[in-house]
Design a protein around this motif. Structure first.
Motif, PDB file in Angstrom:
ATOM      1  N   UNK A  70       0.834  -1.211   0.000  1.00 57.71           N
ATOM      2  CA  UNK A  70       0.000   0.000   0.000  1.00 57.71           C
ATOM      3  C   UNK A  70       0.869   1.262   0.000  1.00 57.71           C
ATOM      4  N   UNK A  71       1.909   1.245   0.830  1.00 57.54           N
ATOM      5  CA  UNK A  71       2.738   2.445   0.955  1.00 57.54           C
ATOM      6  C   UNK A  71       3.646   2.618  -0.267  1.00 57.54           C
ATOM      7  N   UNK A  72       4.182   1.519  -0.767  1.00 55.29           N
ATOM      8  CA  UNK A  72       5.047   1.617  -1.964  1.00 55.29           C
ATOM      9  C   UNK A  72       4.249   2.200  -3.132  1.00 55.29           C
ATOM     10  N   UNK A  73       2.999   1.766  -3.218  1.00 53.39           N
ATOM     11  CA  UNK A  73       2.149   2.263  -4.303  1.00 53.39           C
ATOM     12  C   UNK A  73       1.892   3.768  -4.166  1.00 53.39           C
ATOM     13  N   UNK A  74       1.608   4.199  -2.932  1.00 51.55           N
ATOM     14  CA  UNK A  74       1.317   5.632  -2.724  1.00 51.55           C
ATOM     15  C   UNK A  74       2.559   6.478  -3.016  1.00 51.55           C
ATOM     16  N   UNK A  75       3.706   5.998  -2.591  1.00 57.99           N
ATOM     17  CA  UNK A  75       4.938   6.774  -2.822  1.00 57.99           C
ATOM     18  C   UNK A  75       5.237   6.849  -4.324  1.00 57.99           C
ATOM     19  N   UNK A  76       5.085   5.733  -5.019  1.00 60.56           N
ATOM     20  CA  UNK A  76       5.305   5.748  -6.478  1.00 60.56           C
ATOM     21  C   UNK A  76       4.361   6.767  -7.120  1.00 60.56           C
ATOM     22  N   UNK A  77       3.113   6.816  -6.617  1.00 62.31           N
ATOM     23  CA  UNK A  77       2.128   7.755  -7.157  1.00 62.31           C
ATOM     24  C   UNK A  77       2.489   9.208  -6.868  1.00 62.31           C
ATOM     25  N   UNK A  78       3.101   9.462  -5.707  1.00 60.80           N
ATOM     26  CA  UNK A  78       3.523  10.838  -5.378  1.00 60.80           C
ATOM     27  C   UNK A  78       4.686  11.246  -6.303  1.00 60.80           C
ATOM     28  N   UNK A  79       5.640  10.334  -6.488  1.00 60.19           N
ATOM     29  CA  UNK A  79       6.829  10.684  -7.288  1.00 60.19           C
ATOM     30  C   UNK A  79       6.498  10.811  -8.764  1.00 60.19           C
ATOM     31  N   UNK A  80       5.620   9.932  -9.239  1.00 59.97           N
ATOM     32  CA  UNK A  80       5.376   9.876 -10.682  1.00 59.97           C
ATOM     33  C   UNK A  80       3.914   9.489 -10.936  1.00 59.97           C
ATOM     34  N   UNK A  81       3.019  10.474 -10.856  1.00 57.79           N
ATOM     35  CA  UNK A  81       1.582  10.164 -10.973  1.00 57.79           C
ATOM     36  C   UNK A  81       1.234   9.445 -12.287  1.00 57.79           C
ATOM     37  N   UNK A  82       2.036   9.629 -13.343  1.00 58.63           N
ATOM     38  CA  UNK A  82       1.706   8.980 -14.624  1.00 58.63           C
ATOM     39  C   UNK A  82       2.391   7.625 -14.810  1.00 58.63           C
TER      40      UNK A  82
END
Ligand SMILES: Cc1ncc(COP(=O)(O)O)c(C=O)c1O
Length: 390
Positions: A70-82
């Motif tokens: 869950x957290x890895x996914x959110x961080x990836x989304x913060x760094x690179x939303x696309x």
């Protein structure tokens, strides 16, 4: 009895002196502490409760080394939303960025490995680099960050494996790498094929203008290893941070991390993940930016009024630190001792220079003191400076 490399650990005289700054009544501009009155205590309590309600015992169980999905996914989304260059599998959750620096050092550094750093640079990075017996080569910096011309010459002559730098509001100077230099640096790194450790704990704390894109975004995971942390935006006590890098590097770091601590604390990761699920985080960043900008301005204004003429300083556009240049030949350590007698503290800048230069420099932290104390503390330092300099 002890390992050979232990001999390379140095305890710092200044760190010992600065232990006295935790005494009540001392105004300290020394540490790199976020302001505790901004910690989102209520929101964290809610997030903790939600984590337990939602995930029950799994929030308290051992978990995977790379970090909870869950957290890895959110961080990836913060760094690179696309999802163009970073996906959850490019993220490793660490116990603070400090652990990230340690794991990266274990992965890349052998005795004699050449590591370039900015000068001055973050002390906490020099520690693991030295511990694993790197040859540290400081590269000159100015108000736009690391100097690319100097870097080009040294890269050609010394062939480094690693370059460590903080492009945003760096510790200790507060300087930011300009856009032009970011582009030049990425080109140079690609050409020379070395690894860059991009340490970015302060990037969110931008006060003036826009946050500049990361080197990772321009350069990709082939050469860039990006670190950031929730220490400066949520709370450092969680020790939740992350590395973003190629899947290969993340895989190797995870193997090393397994032998170090198995995984980052599960509950902390779930709480941060729940906290990030609402608009808490953007509100919190907004509050921190406003508060720290105000404190920076209070410090600048007090310095203008109380510091004698030959003293110079910068105006960082974000982060937590100001950088002061005293006249050539002035010893900031001597000034610190006098300041401690007046119950005010800072860190002499020499601490941050790998080659021991910078005797006449000072780092001032503006995030952790309330405006009245900033005014009073700067006034006291100004009185000592006047005795020394005029
Ligand atoms: C440049 C830099 N990198 C890393 C860290 C360590 O941060 P963390 O609390 O995530 O270990 C700090 C802390 O002050 C820092 O200034």
């Amino acid at each position: 009895m002890y390992s050979e490399r232990i001999g390379r650990l140095k305890s710092s005289v200044i760190r010992e002196i600065l232990k006295t700054t935790s005494k009540p009544g001392v105004i300290s501009f020394a540490g790199g502490l976020p302001s505790p009155d901004l910690f989102p205590v209520k929101e964290i309590a809610n997030a903790a409760q939600n984590a337990l309600l939602k995930f029950g015992p799994s929030a308290l169980q051992y978990s995977v080394t790379e970090g909870i999905p869950e957290l890895r996914e959110k961080i990836a989304g913060i760094l690179d939303p696309d999802s163009k260059y970073i996906r959850p599998q490019n993220i490793l959750i660490t116990h603070g960025s400090q652990q990230g620096l340690d794991l990266i050092s274990k992965l890349f550094i052998d005795k004699g490995t050449v590591v370039f750093t900015e000068t001055p640079t973050y002390l906490g990075a020099l520690q693991p680099f030295r511990f694993f017996q790197a040859e540290i080569e400081p590269i000159r910096c100015d108000e736009e960050g690391i100097c690319i011309d100097g870097l080009k010459i040294k890269i050609r002559d010394l062939r480094p494996e690693l370059l460590y730098l903080m492009p945003n509001f760096q510790n200790p100077t507060g300087a930011t790498l300009s856009m032009e230099r970011r582009l030049e640096l990425v080109e140079l790194v690609k050409e020379r094929n070395l690894f860059v450790i991009e340490d970015d704990p302060y990037g969110d704390l931008v006060f003036d203008g826009e946050r500049l894109p990361s080197l990772l975004r321009f350069g990709g995971t082939e050469n860039f290893i990006y670190l950031s942390t929730f220490s400066k935006t949520i709370a450092p006590g969680f020790r939740v941070a992350y590395v973003a890098a190629s899947e290969e590097i993340i895989g190797n770091l995870a193997i090393i991390k397994q032998g170090t601590d198995l995984h980052t604390n599960t509950f902390g990761q779930y709480v941060i993940s729940e906290y990030l699920s609402s608009d808490n985080y953007s509100n919190q960043i907004k509050l921190i930016r406003e508060t720290y900008k105000y404190r920076r301005d209070c410090m600048l204004s007090a310095m203008k009024r109380y510091f004698p003429e030959p003293v110079k300083w910068n105006c960082p556009s974000g982060g937590m630190f100001l950088w002061v240049q005293l006249p050539e030949g002035t010893d900031a350590q001597k000034i610190l001792l006098q300041c401690l007698d007046r119950n005010v503290a800072f860190v002499p800048g020499q601490e941050f220079f790998p080659d021991g230069s910078g005797k006449n420099t000072v780092r001032l932290n503006f995030s952790n003191a309330v405006p009245e104390n900033i005014e009073e503390g700067i006034k006291r330092i100004g009185e000592v400076l006047k005795d020394f300099i005029i």
